[in-house]
Design an enzyme around this catalytic site. Structure first.
Site, short mmCIF file in Angstrom:
data_model
loop_
_atom_site.label_atom_id
_atom_site.label_comp_id
_atom_site.label_asym_id
_atom_site.label_seq_id
_atom_site.Cartn_x
_atom_site.Cartn_y
_atom_site.Cartn_z
N HIS A 32 2.29 32.94 15.89
CA HIS A 32 2.60 31.59 16.38
C HIS A 32 3.97 31.13 15.89
O HIS A 32 4.10 30.53 14.83
CB HIS A 32 1.51 30.62 15.90
CG HIS A 32 1.52 29.31 16.63
ND1 HIS A 32 0.36 28.66 16.99
CD2 HIS A 32 2.53 28.53 17.07
CE1 HIS A 32 0.68 27.52 17.62
NE2 HIS A 32 1.99 27.43 17.67
N LEU A 87 10.79 30.23 18.91
CA LEU A 87 12.13 30.79 18.70
C LEU A 87 13.24 29.97 19.36
O LEU A 87 14.41 30.19 19.10
CB LEU A 87 12.18 32.24 19.16
CG LEU A 87 11.45 33.25 18.26
CD1 LEU A 87 11.54 34.65 18.85
CD2 LEU A 87 11.97 33.24 16.84
N ASN A 91 7.30 27.43 25.07
CA ASN A 91 7.91 26.12 25.35
C ASN A 91 9.41 26.10 25.10
O ASN A 91 9.95 25.27 24.38
CB ASN A 91 7.22 25.01 24.55
CG ASN A 91 7.34 25.18 23.05
OD1 ASN A 91 7.50 26.30 22.57
ND2 ASN A 91 7.28 24.10 22.32
N HIS A 107 -3.72 26.87 15.10
CA HIS A 107 -3.60 25.90 13.99
C HIS A 107 -4.77 24.93 13.85
O HIS A 107 -4.62 23.72 14.03
CB HIS A 107 -2.28 25.13 14.08
CG HIS A 107 -1.86 24.71 15.48
ND1 HIS A 107 -2.71 24.07 16.35
CD2 HIS A 107 -0.70 24.86 16.13
CE1 HIS A 107 -2.07 23.84 17.48
NE2 HIS A 107 -0.85 24.31 17.38
N ASN A 109 2.48 18.78 14.52
CA ASN A 109 1.33 18.56 15.39
C ASN A 109 0.54 19.87 15.54
O ASN A 109 1.11 20.84 16.02
CB ASN A 109 1.81 18.07 16.76
CG ASN A 109 0.66 17.64 17.65
OD1 ASN A 109 -0.46 17.47 17.18
ND2 ASN A 109 0.93 17.52 18.93
N ASP A 144 3.26 28.66 12.80
CA ASP A 144 3.72 27.62 13.73
C ASP A 144 5.16 27.23 13.40
O ASP A 144 5.53 26.05 13.42
CB ASP A 144 2.79 26.40 13.72
CG ASP A 144 3.03 25.47 14.91
OD1 ASP A 144 3.87 25.81 15.78
OD2 ASP A 144 2.40 24.41 14.97
ZN LIG Z 1 0.65 23.94 18.77
#
Ligand SMILES: [Zn+2]
Length: 433
Positions: free
Chosen positions: A60, A63, A94, A232, A278, A305
């Site tokens: 997770h 980049l 994303n 997460h 988050n 994350d």
């Molecule tokens: Zn997330």
């Protein structure tokens, strides 16, 4: 050229190995593991006193390339990963544009091939532009090299869309990685909803925003007989849901980040925006439940994350700062110090959660293990090495990390990717002959 790693303590949960062994590498593969290998003329590394583990996999990571190269690039993120002990990273879609078509997946892979010190595996989005409306062409994306699907950060709100995604993922033998958040419940919250959000005057994100979607997607995965991986995990109630689902043999796995294990919401009294992410930092009780779930096997994997942001973006009021913290270069020392060296979990469980299990979840057949024929991805650890976290020493482009100044015991010494040394600490450089 061959590479021999001598005298290390090989810890490989996949074969239940934990003993002193030599490991011989050739042409990117592990070719021999024996108590004593003598290979004259071969380049060798003396790993006396070090743990030799199958290469760590962070499933997770953000980049930022393409589109936000001021925060991070594939090259800098990969260098940060290598320094942090990771030999493989899976990157979230994303970016800008979103990785929702083979053009972006292929771009990431070609850029990684040219510039990345570690293996980079693209995760494609579930829906086009992560809008939650129309599914991507998942088969085509897999053909291009995507290893999993996620709308991380912009989780799918429409249950029918999620149902179809799970059904397709089953047919394609892949996994949906689920950022579980009901956007109507989290709304414009900026920290965990509870005593401290009222005290600090900040809008809250209730635990129920995570629990409702974990619950929904466990049900949908069960009906579709599909694999779902909960990203997460942050609250006690969601841990209980995963535990219950596992008892019912639902194909659910889950990950936890260092910050959700080792930090809690009360720290936000400083309004430090490096404590904003988050899902948010939760209560002490939640962190305790997460630790218990690491111990009892409810949680399968560690992930960072890693979410780099520039100084300017984070140097604003807590309310308006972006979510996310930098994590690749602090995760391993944190886990070693807080869990392994404090005897909360044994080293084998740590390796299982950071290498063996991520490889199984992402279906990497030749990774996450030390055996003949496996990829020569290895992480060498020094459990006694003391470090002080200094964000200014990061290989990452960004500095948004809340652990600056922490003194930790345990650190990666060397990262070997496909038989090549991708990172080596200064103390180990002298040990290569
Ligand atoms: Zn997330």
């Amino acid at each position: 050229m061959k590479l021999l790693i001598k005298n290390g303590r090989v810890v490989d949960p996949s074969s239940k190995t934990d003993k002193k062994l030599d490991v011989l590498i050739d042409k990117g593969k592990i070719i021999d593991i024996q108590p004593k290998i003598s290979a004259g003329g071969t380049k060798s590394i003396d790993a006396s006193g070090l743990v030799v583990a199958p290469g760590f996999i962070d499933m997770h990571v953000h980049l930022r390339e393409p589109g936000q190269e001021d925060k991070e690039t594939i090259a800098t993120g990969a260098r940060a990963a290598a320094r942090g002990g990771f030999t493989s990273i899976a990157c979230m879609p994303n970016t800008s544009p979103v990785n929702d078509n083979r053009g972006v997946t292929e771009y990431i892979l070609s850029e990684a091939k040219r510039n990345a010190a570690v293996n980079v595996f693209p995760i494609a989005s579930i829906t086009k532009e992560e809008k939650g409306e129309e599914l991507t062409d998942m088969a085509d994306l897999m053909d291009a090299g995507a290893v999993a699907f996620s709308d991380d950060g912009m989780p799918v709100q429409n249950s029918q869309v999620m149902r179809r995604a799970l059904e397709y993922s089953k047919i394609l033998n892949t996994v949906i990685i689920d950022h579980c958040e009901d956007k109507n419940l989290s709304a414009d919250g900026v920290m965990h909803e509870g005593y401290y959000s009222y005290l600090f005057g900040l809008r809250g994100i209730p635990a129920s925003s995570e629990e409702t979607i974990v619950s929904r997607d466990i049900i949908l995965a069960q009906k579709a007989d599909a694999a779902i991986h909960i990203a997460h995990l942050s609250v006690k109630g969601a841990v209980a849901l995963v535990k219950e689902a596992k008892k019912k043999k639902v194909k659910v796995t889950a990950e936890v980040t260092p910050h959700h294990l080792f930090l809690t919401d009360s720290l936000i009294e400083t309004y430090d925006t490096n404590l904003k992410m988050n899902p948010p930092l939760r209560s002490k009780e939640d962190a305790r439940a997460l630790k218990q779930a690491v111990k009892d096997g409810t949680i399968d994997a560690f992930a960072t994350d890693h979410a780099p942001h520039t100084l300017d973006e984070k140097d604003v009021e807590f309310d308006i700062a972006p979510f996310g913290i930098n994590g690749l270069e602090t995760a391993v020392p944190l886990f070693l110090d807080k869990l392994v060296n404090k005897n909360i979990i044994p080293i084998s469980r740590f390796v299982e959660m950071i290498s063996t299990n991520p490889a199984l979840i992402l279906r990497f057949e030749n990774k996450g293990k030390i055996c003949e024929g496996a990829d020569a991805d290895l992480t060498l650890l020094n459990l006694r090495k003391k470090i002080v976290v200094d964000v200014n020493s990061f290989k990452s482009k960004s500095r948004n990390n809340p652990f600056h100044g922490w003194e930790l015991k345990g650190a990666p010494e060397m990262t070997i990717v496909g038989g090549k040394i991708a990172f080596s600490s200064s103390s180990l450089k002298n040990m290569v002959q």
